[in-house]
Write a protein that holds these residues in place. Structure first.
Motif, PDB file in Angstrom:
ATOM      1  N   ASP A  53       0.840  -1.211   0.000  1.00 27.03           N
ATOM      2  CA  ASP A  53       0.000   0.000   0.000  1.00 27.03           C
ATOM      3  C   ASP A  53       0.872   1.257   0.000  1.00 27.03           C
ATOM      4  O   ASP A  53       0.539   2.260  -0.646  1.00 27.03           O
ATOM      5  N   LEU A  54       1.966   1.206   0.749  1.00 33.02           N
ATOM      6  CA  LEU A  54       2.855   2.370   0.816  1.00 33.02           C
ATOM      7  C   LEU A  54       3.521   2.620  -0.542  1.00 33.02           C
ATOM      8  O   LEU A  54       3.681   3.776  -0.962  1.00 33.02           O
ATOM      9  N   ILE A  88      16.048  11.078  -1.846  1.00 34.01           N
ATOM     10  CA  ILE A  88      14.909  10.172  -2.053  1.00 34.01           C
ATOM     11  C   ILE A  88      15.372   8.874  -2.732  1.00 34.01           C
ATOM     12  O   ILE A  88      14.936   7.776  -2.348  1.00 34.01           O
ATOM     13  N   ALA A  89      16.283   9.009  -3.697  1.00 34.40           N
ATOM     14  CA  ALA A  89      16.781   7.806  -4.383  1.00 34.40           C
ATOM     15  C   ALA A  89      17.499   6.898  -3.386  1.00 34.40           C
ATOM     16  O   ALA A  89      17.365   5.665  -3.432  1.00 34.40           O
ATOM     17  N   ARG A  90      18.228   7.493  -2.458  1.00 34.53           N
ATOM     18  CA  ARG A  90      18.949   6.696  -1.470  1.00 34.53           C
ATOM     19  C   ARG A  90      17.962   6.029  -0.493  1.00 34.53           C
ATOM     20  O   ARG A  90      18.128   4.867  -0.130  1.00 34.53           O
ATOM     21  N   MET A  91      16.926   6.784  -0.090  1.00 37.09           N
ATOM     22  CA  MET A  91      15.875   6.182   0.756  1.00 37.09           C
ATOM     23  C   MET A  91      15.288   4.945   0.088  1.00 37.09           C
ATOM     24  O   MET A  91      15.099   3.904   0.713  1.00 37.09           O
ATOM     25  N   ALA A  92      14.970   5.098  -1.200  1.00 36.95           N
ATOM     26  CA  ALA A  92      14.360   3.988  -1.941  1.00 36.95           C
ATOM     27  C   ALA A  92      15.330   2.819  -2.016  1.00 36.95           C
ATOM     28  O   ALA A  92      14.937   1.658  -1.831  1.00 36.95           O
ATOM     29  N   TYR A 141       8.592   5.838   2.758  1.00 39.40           N
ATOM     30  CA  TYR A 141       9.782   4.976   2.707  1.00 39.40           C
ATOM     31  C   TYR A 141      10.203   4.555   4.121  1.00 39.40           C
ATOM     32  O   TYR A 141      10.626   3.420   4.346  1.00 39.40           O
ATOM     33  N   GLU A 142      10.093   5.472   5.063  1.00 38.44           N
ATOM     34  CA  GLU A 142      10.447   5.129   6.443  1.00 38.44           C
ATOM     35  C   GLU A 142       9.553   4.005   6.977  1.00 38.44           C
ATOM     36  O   GLU A 142      10.015   3.075   7.640  1.00 38.44           O
TER      37      GLU A 142
END
Lengths: 217, 217
Positions: free
Chosen positions: A95-96, A121-125, A190-191
């Motif tokens: 869902d996220l 954001i790319a690193r979070m992903a 992402y978190e």
């Protein structure tokens, strides 16, 4: 000789691995949709979430069936209860990913993420995807050490989230309210994906060691 | 004559009701901290979350014990598995209340929510509290009709969330990035509290009817 019951338990584990793979793909594609502003990929993530939901129902039904009919004890009982709880978490992760894809879709033909925030954001992903891959490994091999590694990787996610807040609340921010809100929510999504990965890994630790972790997020 | 096992099942239900009450208080106090900018109340919500986490562990241990020792079947089995899944959701609701309290604390001595958005956020909080109270009723009385009502109340939450986005992304918005990000995240937190309430109610429906809802969020 292995009996049908042991095969059924194995098949639940296989389904959990399939679910891990589907969720990993969803996150990876949602990120591509987001960073490339690709409407087709965003739609694909949104429509393919139904397969994750369906697999959840399949695993739930099978786990309940075995719980009801086989009166499992000890390790098998814990495994079935854990699978019921893990599928809820996998479904939330799916869902996220859909939420990420929907933010991408909302801003197309633009890209929701301003250039200077793309690396964060790319690193979070990337961290989220690594964590999902590790979860697959933890489930496949009942690997308690890998589950502990996951907690360390999760610390990088927390740092990235704080760093994204510094960017959008800093005096240099020139993109206004809408991209700031998008980035804040994307960071949250992402978190949470990472949190669920940690939580699933902890459930496997409980399965293997029989000890309830003192805290599951 | 009632036996010890039946008493233990009842006591798990009582603990779930206590958990519902603690979570309801957490949400109510977090909202007060937020709208009054009250640091003391914010700290209270943050420190009292430990009691919710502890109750979760208590209920989990008891449910596992009964599952392991009593080989429950049919309704009792479903009840114990549902309680294991519901406590995870209650704990998340408590965490979300803590997130609200932390946003309040971050902005004190200011109030995070600009005056003109207060009615929307206050209404979101009120809807969340009503939903938690209804969940208590659903659990206490196994009330399937009340569970269905919850889904309707949840629709108001979705409308409020959309309305909060219109406010902060509208051309009248003069508060800049930080309050907008706060409102977006607050909206997300209250929405998730409501989603968990719906999900818990659906688990009770499954308990009572034995039918798996086709979709649990």
């Amino acid at each position: 000789m292995r009996d049908a019951y042991a095969d059924q338990l194995d098949s639940i584990r296989d389904d959990l691995l399939t679910m891990t793979r589907l969720v990993g793909n969803a996150v990876s594609h949602a990120t591509r949709a987001l960073l490339d502003g690709d409407a087709g990929v965003a739609e694909q993530v949104i429509s393919e979430d139904a397969a994750i939901d369906a697999l959840r129902v399949t695993i739930e039904n099978r786990s309940f069936e075995l719980l009801s009919l086989q009166n499992p004890v000890a390790g098998d009982l814990r495994m079935l209860v854990a699978s019921l709880r893990m599928v809820s978490e996998f479904e939330r992760m799916g869902d996220l990913a859909v939420h990420v894809a929907k933010i991408a879709r909302l801003r197309i033909p633009d890209v929701a993420v301003p250039d200077e925030v793309v690396p964060t954001i790319a690193r979070m992903a990337a961290v989220a995807e690594v964590m999902i891959a590790k979860v697959g490994h933890v489930i496949a091999d009942s690997d308690v050490a890998a589950a502990e590694e996951l907690e360390q990787v999760d610390e990088e996610m927390d740092k990235l989230r704080r760093s994204s807040f510094r960017e959008l609340l800093g005096s240099d921010w020139k993109h206004g309210v809408e991209p700031a809100v998008d980035i804040a929510l994307l960071g949250r999504y992402y978190e949470r994906i990472a949190d669920h990965a940690v939580s699933i890994a902890r459930r496997v630790v409980f399965l293997v060691t029989g000890e309830q972790p003192t805290y599951i997020d």
